[in-house]
Design a protein around this motif. Structure first.
Motif, PDB file in Angstrom:
ATOM      1  N   ASP A 143      13.611 -20.384  -0.089  1.00 25.75           N
ATOM      2  CA  ASP A 143      14.908 -20.514  -0.337  1.00 25.75           C
ATOM      3  C   ASP A 143      16.134 -20.079   0.389  1.00 25.75           C
ATOM      4  O   ASP A 143      17.079 -21.109   0.886  1.00 25.75           O
ATOM      5  CB  ASP A 143      15.500 -19.932  -1.739  1.00 25.75           C
ATOM      6  N   ALA A 144      15.922 -19.267   1.082  1.00 26.46           N
ATOM      7  CA  ALA A 144      16.690 -18.662   2.081  1.00 26.46           C
ATOM      8  C   ALA A 144      16.820 -19.693   3.450  1.00 26.46           C
ATOM      9  O   ALA A 144      17.936 -19.889   4.052  1.00 26.46           O
ATOM     10  CB  ALA A 144      16.176 -17.218   2.569  1.00 26.46           C
ATOM     11  N   LEU A 162      20.285 -21.070   4.864  1.00 27.72           N
ATOM     12  CA  LEU A 162      20.753 -20.719   6.470  1.00 27.72           C
ATOM     13  C   LEU A 162      20.682 -22.094   6.909  1.00 27.72           C
ATOM     14  O   LEU A 162      21.698 -22.064   7.814  1.00 27.72           O
ATOM     15  CB  LEU A 162      19.407 -20.102   6.952  1.00 27.72           C
ATOM     16  N   GLU A 163      19.998 -22.999   6.600  1.00 25.20           N
ATOM     17  CA  GLU A 163      20.239 -24.181   7.559  1.00 25.20           C
ATOM     18  C   GLU A 163      21.612 -25.015   7.083  1.00 25.20           C
ATOM     19  O   GLU A 163      22.094 -25.823   7.908  1.00 25.20           O
ATOM     20  CB  GLU A 163      19.171 -25.410   7.014  1.00 25.20           C
ATOM     21  N   ARG A 164      22.126 -24.787   5.726  1.00 27.06           N
ATOM     22  CA  ARG A 164      23.265 -25.336   5.394  1.00 27.06           C
ATOM     23  C   ARG A 164      24.233 -24.792   6.363  1.00 27.06           C
ATOM     24  O   ARG A 164      25.380 -25.422   6.623  1.00 27.06           O
ATOM     25  CB  ARG A 164      23.668 -24.916   3.884  1.00 27.06           C
ATOM     26  N   PHE A 182      17.155 -18.078  13.394  1.00 28.64           N
ATOM     27  CA  PHE A 182      16.787 -19.353  12.589  1.00 28.64           C
ATOM     28  C   PHE A 182      18.157 -20.134  12.236  1.00 28.64           C
ATOM     29  O   PHE A 182      18.230 -21.377  12.431  1.00 28.64           O
ATOM     30  CB  PHE A 182      16.055 -18.906  11.241  1.00 28.64           C
ATOM     31  N   LYS A 183      19.081 -19.189  11.791  1.00 29.51           N
ATOM     32  CA  LYS A 183      20.333 -19.809  11.706  1.00 29.51           C
ATOM     33  C   LYS A 183      20.899 -20.353  12.823  1.00 29.51           C
ATOM     34  O   LYS A 183      21.732 -21.361  12.837  1.00 29.51           O
ATOM     35  CB  LYS A 183      21.223 -18.739  10.967  1.00 29.51           C
ATOM     36  N   GLU A 202      22.212 -24.473  13.764  1.00 31.86           N
ATOM     37  CA  GLU A 202      23.673 -24.621  14.065  1.00 31.86           C
ATOM     38  C   GLU A 202      23.340 -25.432  15.186  1.00 31.86           C
ATOM     39  O   GLU A 202      24.375 -26.338  15.551  1.00 31.86           O
ATOM     40  CB  GLU A 202      24.463 -23.420  14.185  1.00 31.86           C
ATOM     41  N   LYS A 203      22.593 -25.160  16.118  1.00 31.01           N
ATOM     42  CA  LYS A 203      22.615 -25.941  17.389  1.00 31.01           C
ATOM     43  C   LYS A 203      22.014 -27.457  17.088  1.00 31.01           C
ATOM     44  O   LYS A 203      22.266 -28.289  17.953  1.00 31.01           O
ATOM     45  CB  LYS A 203      21.488 -25.375  18.434  1.00 31.01           C
ATOM     46  N   ASN A 204      21.175 -27.548  16.164  1.00 31.61           N
ATOM     47  CA  ASN A 204      20.625 -28.821  15.908  1.00 31.61           C
ATOM     48  C   ASN A 204      20.825 -29.185  14.361  1.00 31.61           C
ATOM     49  O   ASN A 204      19.971 -29.044  13.364  1.00 31.61           O
ATOM     50  CB  ASN A 204      19.045 -28.802  15.950  1.00 31.61           C
TER      51      ASN A 204
END
Length: 264
Positions: free
Chosen positions: A214-215, A219-221, A256-257, A261-263
């Protein structure tokens, strides 16, 4: 690799794929993969191996399954569907498991069916669903003629389903083994044994895998801090979140975050 429990809303999913890389997961649906090109590895309850072009892989309800390395470029089709859609196979889906989840299929018969089903999806009218269900029924009938099935304990399957349902709904809270046992009216020793035997994981490891899964999506959001994500998914300290996330993903949450943010 800890299995993730998926709660799926749709009762029939059909799609092309050009890669098979998935965490170990399970759900109350059937997952059927038809490999048309290339090679990959596929396992259900640790049974399986190399999946080659012209072969199918099938995981029955609540079988922990995953795909490992792709041996070069691959291409195929995947179906994920409720066992209730097919009454003729329902008893087998609920009471048996394949001895080997990898089985050959008749490409000459199956390929025209897949083309018809995909053509229906492109126009998508009120008859599309019937065509797709009918095509899948024919494919299942052909596969079942070649599948060797073995009996499973249905009582344990029902108990495991109740355990996983409760965990899936409550993993963001301070859930304990005692909570699960009380909810499913079993002893905590029984619940712990079921995790070890059916899932191949301890209860705490499974809950933490759900939280990390879930995390990753949060984090991808990109709109929440690492600390906020940690507490939102159920961890009680940032330290334990960082440790579990690194163990399961090979990255710390902040890295990971940043990567997400870069991609975008």
């Amino acid at each position: 690799m800890r299995p993730i429990y998926e709660s799926r809303k749709e009762d029939l999913y059909f799609s092309r794929f050009d890669g098979l890389t998935a965490l170990k997961h399970l759900h109350p649906h059937i997952e059927l993969v038809l490999l048309l090109e290339g090679e990959a590895e596929a396992y259900a309850d640790n049974r399986g191996g190399v999946l080659r072009a012209g072969q199918a892989f099938i995981a029955f309800p609540n079988q922990a399954h995953h795909y490992a390395d792709n041996h070069g470029p691959i291409q195929g089709r995947i179906f994920i569907f409720s066992p209730e859609l097919y009454p003729s196979f329902y008893a087998a889906f609920c009471e048996k498991h394949p001895t080997n989840p990898i089985v050959p299929f008749d490409a000459e018969a199956v390929l025209p069916l897949l083309h018809t089903m995909e053509a229906e999806y492109s126009q998508h009218d009120r008859y599309t669903r019937s065509v797709v269900e009918g095509g899948l029924s024919i494919i299942l009938a052909q596969l079942f003629r070649r599948l060797e099935l073995t009996d499973v304990d249905r009582r344990n399957i029902s108990a495991m389903q109740a355990i996983l349902d409760y965990c899936n709904l409550n993993y963001t809270s301070d859930i304990t083994l005692d909570d699960v046992a009380e909810n499913v009216h079993r002893s905590k020793y029984y619940v712990s044994h079921m995790f070890s035997r059916e899932i191949g994981s301890s209860f705490p490891a499974y809950i933490n895998a759900l939280r990390v899964h879930d995390a990753k999506k949060l984090l991808e959001r990109g709109d929440m801090s690492v600390t906020d994500v940690a507490y939102a998914v159920g961890f009680r300290s940032l330290r334990s979140f960082n440790r579990c996330f690194l163990s399961l993903t090979g990255q710390n949450p902040s890295a990971f975050k940043r990567e997400g943010e870069k991609n975008p």
